[in-house]
Design a protein around this motif. Structure first.
Motif, short mmCIF file in Angstrom:
data_model
loop_
_atom_site.label_atom_id
_atom_site.label_comp_id
_atom_site.label_asym_id
_atom_site.label_seq_id
_atom_site.Cartn_x
_atom_site.Cartn_y
_atom_site.Cartn_z
N TYR A 124 6.29 2.30 4.84
CA TYR A 124 6.91 3.63 4.81
C TYR A 124 5.98 4.67 5.44
CZ TYR A 124 9.81 7.36 2.89
OH TYR A 124 10.64 8.44 2.73
N VAL A 138 5.88 4.22 9.57
CA VAL A 138 7.03 4.26 10.48
C VAL A 138 6.96 5.42 11.48
CG1 VAL A 138 8.63 3.00 9.00
CG2 VAL A 138 8.42 5.48 8.78
N TYR A 161 6.43 1.08 15.26
CA TYR A 161 7.68 0.43 14.88
C TYR A 161 7.32 -0.78 14.01
CZ TYR A 161 9.65 3.30 18.58
OH TYR A 161 10.02 4.37 19.36
N VAL A 162 7.84 -0.78 12.80
CA VAL A 162 7.47 -1.80 11.83
C VAL A 162 8.67 -2.70 11.58
CG1 VAL A 162 6.46 -2.21 9.55
CG2 VAL A 162 5.99 -0.06 10.75
N PHE A 163 8.45 -3.98 11.66
CA PHE A 163 9.54 -4.92 11.42
C PHE A 163 9.02 -6.06 10.55
CE2 PHE A 163 12.65 -8.24 12.77
CZ PHE A 163 13.79 -7.58 12.34
N ARG A 221 5.24 -7.00 11.75
CA ARG A 221 5.00 -6.75 13.17
C ARG A 221 4.94 -5.25 13.40
NH1 ARG A 221 9.65 -7.34 17.30
NH2 ARG A 221 9.92 -5.21 16.56
N ARG A 264 4.64 -2.49 16.30
CA ARG A 264 4.71 -2.24 17.73
C ARG A 264 4.36 -0.78 17.97
NH1 ARG A 264 8.08 -4.69 21.65
NH2 ARG A 264 9.70 -5.24 20.16
N VAL A 315 19.51 -8.22 16.16
CA VAL A 315 18.43 -7.99 15.20
C VAL A 315 18.82 -8.62 13.86
CG1 VAL A 315 16.90 -6.27 14.19
CG2 VAL A 315 18.10 -5.76 16.33
N VAL A 317 14.20 2.71 23.05
CA VAL A 317 13.67 2.82 21.68
C VAL A 317 14.71 2.55 20.61
CG1 VAL A 317 11.88 4.46 22.37
CG2 VAL A 317 14.11 5.31 21.61
N ASP A 352 14.23 -0.46 18.12
CA ASP A 352 13.03 -0.27 17.29
C ASP A 352 13.23 0.86 16.27
OD1 ASP A 352 11.47 -2.31 18.33
OD2 ASP A 352 10.72 -1.06 19.96
N GLU A 353 13.85 1.94 16.74
CA GLU A 353 14.10 3.05 15.81
C GLU A 353 15.09 2.65 14.73
OE1 GLU A 353 12.58 5.78 15.55
OE2 GLU A 353 11.62 6.21 17.47
N ASN A 371 13.19 0.63 12.22
CA ASN A 371 12.35 1.52 11.40
C ASN A 371 13.19 2.24 10.35
OD1 ASN A 371 9.75 1.14 12.23
ND2 ASN A 371 9.47 3.18 13.10
N LEU A 393 14.16 -0.08 7.58
CA LEU A 393 13.00 -0.38 6.73
C LEU A 393 12.65 0.81 5.84
CD1 LEU A 393 10.70 -2.20 5.83
CD2 LEU A 393 9.38 -1.43 7.80
N ALA A 394 12.67 2.01 6.42
CA ALA A 394 12.34 3.19 5.62
C ALA A 394 13.36 3.40 4.50
CB ALA A 394 12.29 4.43 6.52
#
Lengths: 149, 76
Positions: free
Chosen positions: A38, A41, A45-47, A59, A61, B6, B54, B57-58, B61, B64-65
């Motif tokens: 958190y 981010v 870029y977090v995966f 990961r 990026r 994804v 992007v 990737d965005e 993110n 995930l957030a």
């Protein structure tokens, strides 16, 4: 760095603008991974993926061009934040009973009522005769004609 | 960036977060959500050219957030 020979080191793989590493869930709680992610981010870029049971692969990026050193530093900072999150969780769990006790005492204990009563009594005892409107003006406190000398 | 698929692992990402991501980024691409036993699968096509570098990737993110916020209270 990614040969895995030394278990004391963070083992990671470098890719195009990205670095990834695996975490064991027995060592790092998933909530700690979320907490660290958190905070990252906005920097990368977090995966997350699950390469195998009990493991989480992170990961990272970079948002722009990054050198290998910068990616390694990014992974290291994430690992540090992960530890920080773990410590916060452990402290939170260790002190949860104390917090609950303190809150319960503040809300339901007799001491709180007594404190409020004492405060009200103190207010009642104050002599406000000299300031009937209860508006004390600082320059009149010691003033008595100090304006203009 | 070309079309992308994804996979958000069910054990790592919250369903509500994935749906929120689809809704939030749906205006910039066509996003088809499907599910299998292990993951929520997003097929991302027709990406807005202004954001194609992007967007995926965005989106990841964002999901995930949202997941982190829902599972850890957000204030990490």
């Amino acid at each position: 760095m990614s040969d895995g020979a030394d278990d004391l080191e963070l083992v990671y793989d470098l890719g195009a603008r990205a670095v990834s590493f695996d975490l064991h869930e027995e060592l790092y709680a998933k909530e700690a991974v979320y907490g660290a992610a958190y905070l990252f981010v906005d920097r990368a870029y977090v995966f997350l993926t699950r390469p195998s049971d009990g493991h989480v692969r992170v990961r990272l990026r970079s948002r722009g061009a990054a050198t290998e050193d910068q990616l390694v530093a990014l992974a290291g900072e994430f690992a540090n934040e992960l530890l920080n999150q773990m410590v916060r969780r452990q402290v939170s769990e260790a002190t949860s009973q104390i917090r609950e006790y303190t809150l319960a005492r503040a809300f339901f204990g007799n001491d709180g009522r007594a404190s409020i009563d004492a405060l009200l009594a103190e207010l009642d005892a104050e002599d406000l005769d000299d300031d009937p409107l209860e508006i004390e003006v600082p320059w009149e406190r010691s003033g008595q004609g100090s304006v203009g000398g | 960036m070309a079309d992308a698929v994804v996979r958000f692992d069910r054990s790592l990402y919250a369903a509500d977060a994935v749906h929120a991501g689809v809704e939030a980024f749906g205006k910039f691409a066509r996003i088809a959500l499907s599910e299998d036993a292990d993951a929520f699968v997003l097929a991302v096509t027709e990406i807005d050219p202004r954001h194609e570098d992007v967007l995926v990737d965005e989106l990841a993110n964002y999901v995930l957030a949202e997941t982190a916020a829902s599972r850890s209270g957000g204030a990490a």
